[in-house]
Design an enzyme around this catalytic site. Structure first.
Site, PDB file in Angstrom:
ATOM      1  N   ILE A 114       5.803  -5.669   3.525  1.00  0.00           N
ATOM      2  CA  ILE A 114       5.722  -5.334   2.103  1.00  0.00           C
ATOM      3  C   ILE A 114       5.976  -3.850   1.888  1.00  0.00           C
ATOM      4  CG2 ILE A 114       4.197  -5.250   0.089  1.00  0.00           C
ATOM      5  CD1 ILE A 114       2.879  -7.819   1.158  1.00  0.00           C
ATOM      6  N   ASP A 133       1.369   4.998   8.965  1.00  0.00           N
ATOM      7  CA  ASP A 133       1.128   3.727   9.646  1.00  0.00           C
ATOM      8  C   ASP A 133       1.060   4.014  11.143  1.00  0.00           C
ATOM      9  OD1 ASP A 133       1.290   1.141  10.872  1.00  0.00           O
ATOM     10  OD2 ASP A 133       2.195   0.352   9.043  1.00  0.00           O
ATOM     11  N   ALA A 193      -3.174  -4.452  -2.279  1.00  0.00           N
ATOM     12  CA  ALA A 193      -3.396  -4.959  -0.918  1.00  0.00           C
ATOM     13  C   ALA A 193      -4.737  -5.690  -0.856  1.00  0.00           C
ATOM     14  CB  ALA A 193      -3.343  -3.803   0.076  1.00  0.00           C
ATOM     15  N   ASP A 218      -4.771  -4.233  -8.444  1.00  0.00           N
ATOM     16  CA  ASP A 218      -4.597  -5.686  -8.515  1.00  0.00           C
ATOM     17  C   ASP A 218      -5.642  -6.421  -7.680  1.00  0.00           C
ATOM     18  OD1 ASP A 218      -3.104  -8.113  -9.265  1.00  0.00           O
ATOM     19  OD2 ASP A 218      -2.524  -8.184  -7.156  1.00  0.00           O
ATOM     20  N   GLU A 223     -14.248  -9.478  -5.804  1.00  0.00           N
ATOM     21  CA  GLU A 223     -13.577 -10.424  -6.703  1.00  0.00           C
ATOM     22  C   GLU A 223     -14.384 -11.714  -6.862  1.00  0.00           C
ATOM     23  OE1 GLU A 223      -9.614 -11.012  -5.205  1.00  0.00           O
ATOM     24  OE2 GLU A 223      -9.080  -8.920  -5.462  1.00  0.00           O
ATOM     25  N   HIS A 242      -5.551  -9.913  -9.320  1.00  0.00           N
ATOM     26  CA  HIS A 242      -5.035 -10.330  -8.008  1.00  0.00           C
ATOM     27  C   HIS A 242      -3.856 -11.310  -8.171  1.00  0.00           C
ATOM     28  CE1 HIS A 242      -6.328 -10.867  -3.542  1.00  0.00           C
ATOM     29  NE2 HIS A 242      -5.012 -10.922  -3.663  1.00  0.00           N
ATOM     30  N   GLY A 244      -0.591 -10.399  -7.409  1.00  0.00           N
ATOM     31  CA  GLY A 244       0.567  -9.894  -6.678  1.00  0.00           C
ATOM     32  C   GLY A 244       1.446 -10.992  -6.109  1.00  0.00           C
TER      33      GLY A 244
END
Length: 280
Positions: A114, A133, A193, A218, A223, A242, A244
């Site tokens: 992604i 990363d 993410a 998002d 949640e 959420h 995405g």
């Protein structure tokens, strides 16, 4: 799951398969996660019981990438806020002055499938792209014209920061008060993410104290609960539930892949994308 009825189960992100649930699953052999992240499944408990767990990691890439770019544009140009104001009958052109993406620095935390696709699309806006990363080499990053830097450097240099790393012990609350202090005062954060990668209370404080410009979120820590501190900051945030991966194409792809892999697992074939290979 109790009673020995089920040999396989397919779940999405909101279904929690914890140790208690898995201990009640007397006959469970395969768990399919329709999606990428599997932090809602107790992998250790599943492995201990000899249950194969697989995910469908490539099914939602395009939707997640496009949603990230949508959030980026929405917040940089105050599109949701301007929409609500105009619907109410107001005409507030001066209030909703935004910022361009052109020539800005995008910092990507997590340069996987992604993250790398977000980088490619951001370059179409003539953005300079940095990435952090630990599992990607400089040569891999250079192939897609991305500069690999430390997290500290990314936080200090980026105008926009977007998260595309999985939730692990190492990434839990990766962004907290110290990280927000390092970010530019005009920085915008996008999290599509996993919610717990960001400490939401500290994010709210950073927005209140004008340490950063805004945030597009998002995914949330607890949640479906959405932190009220963020809701109250409606002038500075864009919040979505959420979604995405919530496109027609992704849901179809995800479902087909999960069912196909489940059939393989229950037929004692090795399904692809096993997240606990040690179970074999």
């Amino acid at each position: 799951l109790s009673g020995g009825k089920f040999d396989g189960i397919i779940v999405r992100s909101m279904t929690k398969l914890d140790k208690e649930a898995l201990n009640a699953a007397e006959n469970l052999k395969v768990i399919g996660r329709a999606g990428t992240g599997y932090d809602n499944i107790d992998i250790y408990a599943a492995t201990k019981k000899g249950i194969i767990v697989f995910n469908t990691p490539n099914s939602n890439t395009i939707s997640a990438v496009e949603h990230t770019l949508g959030m980026l544009l929405a917040l940089s140009r105050n599109i949701p806020q301007a929409n609500q104001s105009t619907i109410k009958g107001n005409w507030e052109r001066k209030k909703f002055k935004g910022v361009e993406l052109y020539n800005k620095v995008l910092g990507i935390i997590g340069l996987g499938k992604i993250g790398s696709q977000v980088a490619r699309r951001a370059q179409a806006f003539d953005m300079k792209v940095l990435a952090y990363d630990e599992y990607v080499s400089s040569k891999q990053a250079e192939k897609i014209n991305v500069e690999l830097v430390s997290l500290d450097q990314l936080l200090k240099r980026a105008d926009f920061i977007t998260l595309h790393t999985p939730l692990t012990d190492e990434t839990f609350h990766l962004l907290g008060p110290q990280e927000f202090e390092k970010m530019k005062a005009n920085a915008i954060l996008i999290n599509a993410a996993r919610g717990p990668i960001v400490d939401e209370d500290d994010l709210a404080e950073a927005l209140i104290n004008n340490q950063i410009r805004g945030a597009a979120i998002d995914t949330f820590e607890n949640e479906p609960y959405v932190n009220k501190k963020l809701v109250d900051l409606k002038e500075f945030v864009v919040l979505t539930p959420h979604i995405g991966s919530a496109s027609e194409e992704t849901r179809l792809k995800m479902s087909r892949m999960a069912v196909k892999n489940m059939i393989k697992g229950l037929s004692e074939e090795k399904p692809p994308n096993i997240v606990n290979p040690m179970v074999l």
